[in-house]
Design a protein around this motif. Structure first.
Motif, PDB file in Angstrom:
ATOM      1  N   VAL A   1       0.838  -1.203   0.000  1.00 51.15           N
ATOM      2  CA  VAL A   1       0.000   0.000   0.000  1.00 51.15           C
ATOM      3  C   VAL A   1       0.873   1.253   0.000  1.00 51.15           C
ATOM      4  N   GLY A   2       1.913   1.261   0.840  1.00 48.01           N
ATOM      5  CA  GLY A   2       2.794   2.426   0.910  1.00 48.01           C
ATOM      6  C   GLY A   2       3.495   2.697  -0.403  1.00 48.01           C
ATOM      7  N   LEU A   3       3.963   1.627  -1.075  1.00 53.11           N
ATOM      8  CA  LEU A   3       4.626   1.790  -2.368  1.00 53.11           C
ATOM      9  C   LEU A   3       3.685   2.402  -3.393  1.00 53.11           C
ATOM     10  N   LEU A   4       2.455   1.912  -3.435  1.00 53.04           N
ATOM     11  CA  LEU A   4       1.511   2.411  -4.427  1.00 53.04           C
ATOM     12  C   LEU A   4       1.035   3.825  -4.090  1.00 53.04           C
ATOM     13  N   LEU A   5       0.934   4.158  -2.808  1.00 51.32           N
ATOM     14  CA  LEU A   5       0.616   5.537  -2.432  1.00 51.32           C
ATOM     15  C   LEU A   5       1.733   6.478  -2.882  1.00 51.32           C
ATOM     16  N   PHE A   6       2.977   6.021  -2.753  1.00 56.17           N
ATOM     17  CA  PHE A   6       4.113   6.848  -3.182  1.00 56.17           C
ATOM     18  C   PHE A   6       4.095   7.040  -4.694  1.00 56.17           C
ATOM     19  N   ILE A   7       3.840   5.952  -5.436  1.00 53.82           N
ATOM     20  CA  ILE A   7       3.810   6.056  -6.889  1.00 53.82           C
ATOM     21  C   ILE A   7       2.671   6.943  -7.351  1.00 53.82           C
ATOM     22  N   SER A   8       1.562   6.932  -6.600  1.00 48.84           N
ATOM     23  CA  SER A   8       0.379   7.729  -6.969  1.00 48.84           C
ATOM     24  C   SER A   8       0.369   9.094  -6.300  1.00 48.84           C
ATOM     25  N   ARG A   9       1.502   9.533  -5.825  1.00 51.58           N
ATOM     26  CA  ARG A   9       1.557  10.753  -5.013  1.00 51.58           C
ATOM     27  C   ARG A   9       1.123  12.000  -5.779  1.00 51.58           C
ATOM     28  N   ASP A  10       1.188  11.966  -7.132  1.00 50.05           N
ATOM     29  CA  ASP A  10       0.779  13.137  -7.907  1.00 50.05           C
ATOM     30  C   ASP A  10      -0.726  13.177  -8.141  1.00 50.05           C
ATOM     31  N   HIS A  11      -1.430  12.111  -7.782  1.00 49.18           N
ATOM     32  CA  HIS A  11      -2.888  12.104  -7.887  1.00 49.18           C
ATOM     33  C   HIS A  11      -3.457  13.113  -6.894  1.00 49.18           C
ATOM     34  N   PHE A  12      -4.587  13.734  -7.232  1.00 45.34           N
ATOM     35  CA  PHE A  12      -5.120  14.782  -6.351  1.00 45.34           C
ATOM     36  C   PHE A  12      -5.417  14.252  -4.953  1.00 45.34           C
ATOM     37  N   ASN A  13      -5.733  12.949  -4.819  1.00 45.16           N
ATOM     38  CA  ASN A  13      -5.898  12.315  -3.509  1.00 45.16           C
ATOM     39  C   ASN A  13      -5.444  10.858  -3.629  1.00 45.16           C
ATOM     40  N   PRO A  14      -4.178  10.570  -3.319  1.00 43.86           N
ATOM     41  CA  PRO A  14      -3.666   9.204  -3.507  1.00 43.86           C
ATOM     42  C   PRO A  14      -4.474   8.150  -2.773  1.00 43.86           C
ATOM     43  N   TRP A  15      -5.141   8.518  -1.687  1.00 45.84           N
ATOM     44  CA  TRP A  15      -5.907   7.535  -0.919  1.00 45.84           C
ATOM     45  C   TRP A  15      -7.150   7.059  -1.663  1.00 45.84           C
ATOM     46  N   THR A  16      -7.543   7.772  -2.689  1.00 47.39           N
ATOM     47  CA  THR A  16      -8.667   7.337  -3.519  1.00 47.39           C
ATOM     48  C   THR A  16      -8.206   6.875  -4.896  1.00 47.39           C
ATOM     49  N   SER A  17      -6.897   6.848  -5.108  1.00 50.11           N
ATOM     50  CA  SER A  17      -6.362   6.413  -6.394  1.00 50.11           C
ATOM     51  C   SER A  17      -6.595   4.911  -6.582  1.00 50.11           C
ATOM     52  N   TYR A  18      -6.731   4.496  -7.824  1.00 46.38           N
ATOM     53  CA  TYR A  18      -7.141   3.118  -8.141  1.00 46.38           C
ATOM     54  C   TYR A  18      -6.218   2.074  -7.530  1.00 46.38           C
ATOM     55  N   TYR A  19      -4.921   2.200  -7.730  1.00 48.28           N
ATOM     56  CA  TYR A  19      -4.013   1.119  -7.342  1.00 48.28           C
ATOM     57  C   TYR A  19      -3.838   0.972  -5.832  1.00 48.28           C
ATOM     58  N   PRO A  20      -3.689   2.053  -5.056  1.00 49.29           N
ATOM     59  CA  PRO A  20      -3.668   1.860  -3.597  1.00 49.29           C
ATOM     60  C   PRO A  20      -4.974   1.272  -3.058  1.00 49.29           C
ATOM     61  N   VAL A  21      -6.113   1.736  -3.591  1.00 50.26           N
ATOM     62  CA  VAL A  21      -7.397   1.197  -3.142  1.00 50.26           C
ATOM     63  C   VAL A  21      -7.507  -0.287  -3.494  1.00 50.26           C
ATOM     64  N   LYS A  22      -7.018  -0.650  -4.673  1.00 57.93           N
ATOM     65  CA  LYS A  22      -7.044  -2.046  -5.104  1.00 57.93           C
ATOM     66  C   LYS A  22      -6.191  -2.915  -4.183  1.00 57.93           C
ATOM     67  N   PHE A  23      -5.014  -2.426  -3.788  1.00 55.66           N
ATOM     68  CA  PHE A  23      -4.153  -3.221  -2.920  1.00 55.66           C
ATOM     69  C   PHE A  23      -4.716  -3.303  -1.505  1.00 55.66           C
ATOM     70  N   ALA A  24      -5.396  -2.253  -1.073  1.00 60.96           N
ATOM     71  CA  ALA A  24      -6.054  -2.328   0.237  1.00 60.96           C
ATOM     72  C   ALA A  24      -7.124  -3.410   0.224  1.00 60.96           C
ATOM     73  N   TRP A  25      -7.867  -3.507  -0.877  1.00 59.39           N
ATOM     74  CA  TRP A  25      -8.856  -4.583  -1.007  1.00 59.39           C
ATOM     75  C   TRP A  25      -8.179  -5.943  -0.967  1.00 59.39           C
ATOM     76  N   LEU A  26      -7.102  -6.104  -1.730  1.00 57.01           N
ATOM     77  CA  LEU A  26      -6.398  -7.389  -1.752  1.00 57.01           C
ATOM     78  C   LEU A  26      -5.866  -7.735  -0.369  1.00 57.01           C
ATOM     79  N   SER A  27      -5.372  -6.745   0.347  1.00 60.60           N
ATOM     80  CA  SER A  27      -4.865  -6.982   1.705  1.00 60.60           C
ATOM     81  C   SER A  27      -5.985  -7.502   2.605  1.00 60.60           C
ATOM     82  N   THR A  28      -7.175  -6.921   2.475  1.00 64.13           N
ATOM     83  CA  THR A  28      -8.320  -7.395   3.260  1.00 64.13           C
ATOM     84  C   THR A  28      -8.628  -8.851   2.944  1.00 64.13           C
ATOM     85  N   VAL A  29      -8.633  -9.180   1.647  1.00 61.80           N
ATOM     86  CA  VAL A  29      -8.953 -10.539   1.218  1.00 61.80           C
ATOM     87  C   VAL A  29      -7.900 -11.531   1.704  1.00 61.80           C
ATOM     88  N   VAL A  30      -6.641 -11.126   1.745  1.00 61.79           N
ATOM     89  CA  VAL A  30      -5.564 -12.018   2.196  1.00 61.79           C
ATOM     90  C   VAL A  30      -5.590 -12.187   3.711  1.00 61.79           C
TER      91      VAL A  30
END
Length: 587
Positions: A374-403
């Motif tokens: 999650v931290g890596l993807l938040l860093f990569i998405s840091r230029d998004h207006f709100n990285p916490w709502t960016s597709y890839y961090p949100v997707k990994f948060a979902w995967l983390s929940t499932v795991v």
């Protein structure tokens, strides 16, 4: 399996062999472009040779065959329950009136997945380079049956066959997840209580049949991440089996990390952290191995390095702008990750003195892998207006929940199994499993516009796909058989945007081909997904298609005034209009 099972134990045998088979298939797909072979036949041939070699070793072995232990049978056989329920439901859908036989797997990115799989079939395997798909394993596996299907299927029936093959490929992936999740949920139950192990395994195998685990990816056609779920589950089992053979565990985790690199790259951080724990803990045992034993892990590392340097990093550099995508498609599960992880840490702290399994360090490693991703993807998405709502961090948060959910459930069952009264212990295990399944079935509520929180079986058997489900599919198939492009506009079909999306893709206008067609089909499809209506500017997008002098377009409509009013809403546009004869629509 009969040879390695007694040597490796219940945690290593099935995951290690399964991971090796998938890796061998992928390696074959990397070689076949050089030879020009049909990918499906090539992989079948390689796996046949590997199987024959295993049978030969089994026959020549002087080691007496041993029956699996009661704990192994209790862990793996009941885990087939979810797979049996799921596959049986798929078979019932083929004979149940109104069920979604084909349409259940036709949402969202399904067209992209089929396109990439067809490309692998045409290329005779997986190619490397920055312009290629950076995560080709799922569509590579899909390409295997597609390549064989093309040897026997008439050209006019290819789209129907492709959709059916895709649906069955997804069916098998979910079935594999059922088995893997069931085995994980039962992993911490004491082997001396096989009844509880069996109950946990059977209950856990139902988790992938919930909306959170499988329903959400189905709803959006996200085919790649469901492949990661069974592999990530096997990583936990491989870690637990490391005390039996740290070498086999490390080699298999390296193989799993290589597969995850080809499925969804950030997920490989989870087996990486588990592997680090094993290396630190068992370094003396690993260092005592003869030098020749390092050939296999070094070979896997070489494959990993080639894929990373020749595919993953170049593709990342070429497609870096995609990391600014918005988060539509996955629910914001941030509120679930932290409580599940915290609850797991508390449970594992209580369990560590009641079990011989190395659960504490392993669970901490999994949590660190999830948060590192999650931290890596938040860093990569840091230029998004709100990285916490960016597709890839949100997707990994979902995967983390499932795991984390099945692992935490397994830890809780391990703790509850310490209850001395067997009947009461079994009851609490059932209750804990029911709570976990309920969370996965109902969370998160409420959902954003455009989500359909139906469980996969309910969705498929009830035909709850689009508005007309498989009726719309028949229209898609009939329009796709035409030599010239045909679209619906102001027709009586409530799914005309979905139909146009698929028909345009069949004519090469989605991921590749005509940019005007792509823009029209995707924007209109997105609007229908969320609001079941055309976009306000969709008429302008259609007009751009009609003005294209290179295309010959037929428009099926039920609006008697549409053709006559063409100069008013699309000056310069041309098309052939057909009134009241939309294929597949009952009049």
């Amino acid at each position: 399996m009969a040879v390695v099972g007694p040597r490796w134990g219940r945690f290593l045998a099935v995951p290690a062999v399964s991971t090796s088979v998938v890796l061998l298939s992928v390696l074959t797909l990397g070689v076949t472009p050089l030879l020009g072979f049909t990918v499906g036949l090539a992989v079948i041939a390689v796996l046949f040779v590997a199987t024959a070699s295993g049978v030969f070793i089994l026959v020549r072995s002087t080691r007496p065959l041993q029956r699996p232990s009661a704990a192994a049978l209790a862990q793996w056989l009941p885990s087939l329950l979810g797979a049996i329920v799921w596959i049986s439901s798929r078979l019932v859908a083929h004979i149940l009136p109104g069920a979604a036989k084909l349409s259940w797997s036709m949402e969202g990115d399904t067209t992209n997945n089929l396109l990439y799989a067809r490309r692998i079939v045409a290329d005779h395997g997986i190619l490397l380079g920055g312009a290629e798909n950076p995560v080709p394993l799922p569509v590579g596996i899909l390409a295997l049956p597609l390549s064989i299907e093309r040897l026997v299927t008439p050209a006019d029936d290819l789209l129907r066959s492709d959709i059916a093959v895709f649906g069955w490929a997804w069916t098998l992936v979910i079935a594999a997840a059922c088995v893997a999740v069931g085995a994980v949920v039962a992993s911490c139950a004491p082997p001396t209580r096989p009844r509880i192990v069996a109950i946990a395994s059977a209950a856990g195998s139902l988790l992938p049949l919930t909306w959170l685990v499988s329903g959400l990816p189905i709803d959006f056609g996200f085919f790649n991440v469901p492949f990661a779920i069974p592999i990530l589950m096997t990583c936990w089992l491989l870690y637990l089996g490391a005390e039996r053979s740290p070498f086999v565990s490390i080699v298999s985790l390296l193989a799993a990390a290589t597969l995850l690199l080809l499925i969804w790259t950030p997920a490989l951080l989870i087996p990486a952290f588990l592997g680090i724990v094993i290396v630190i803990r068992d370094r003396r045992r690993l260092l005592r191995l003869p030098a020749r034993d390092y050939a296999v892990p070094l070979g896997i590392v070489a494959v990993f390095s080639i894929v990373l340097s020749r595919l993953t990093l170049p593709a990342f550099a070429a497609q870096a702008t995609s990391f600014d995508a918005g988060g539509m498609g996955y629910p914001p599960t941030w509120l679930l990750v932290a409580p599940i992880a915290a609850g797991g840490v508390l449970i594992v702290a209580l369990l560590r003195t009641r079990t011989s399994l190395p659960v504490f360090a392993g669970f901490v490693a999994v949590v660190l892998g999830c948060y590192a991703g999650v931290g890596l993807l938040l860093f990569i998405s840091r230029d998004h207006f709100n990285p916490w709502t960016s597709y890839y961090p949100v997707k990994f948060a979902w995967l983390s929940t499932v795991v984390l959910l099945p692992i935490v459930l397994s830890l809780a069952i391990g703790l509850l199994s310490a209850i001395r009264r067997p009947a009461f212990a079994a009851s609490t295990v059932v209750a804990a499993s029911t709570i976990a399944i309920t969370i996965a079935a109902l969370a998160p509520i409420p959902t954003p516009i455009g989500y359909e929180t139906r469980q996969p079986i309910d969705r498929m058997l009830g035909g709850y796909v689009w508005n007309t489900g498989d009726e719309a599919v028949e229209t898609i198939l009939k329009l796709s058989q035409r030599e010239e492009l045909a679209l619906l506009w102001h027709s009586n079909s409530p799914d005309e945007a979905m139909i146009n999306y698929w028909v345009i893709d069949a004519f090469g206008g989605h991921l590749e081909g005509d940019e005007t067609l792509r823009r029209f089909s995707f924007s209109d499809y997105s609007a229908f997904r969320q609001f079941n209506a055309h976009r306000p500017d969709s008429t302008n997008d259609l007009c751009q298609v009609l003005r294209d002098p290179s295309s010959t377009l037929t428009v099926y409509t039920d609006d008697a005034d549409l053709e006559a009013s063409l100069p008013d809403w699309c000056e310069g546009g041309t098309a052939s209009f057909v009134l009241g004869q939309t294929p597949g629509v009952d009049y």
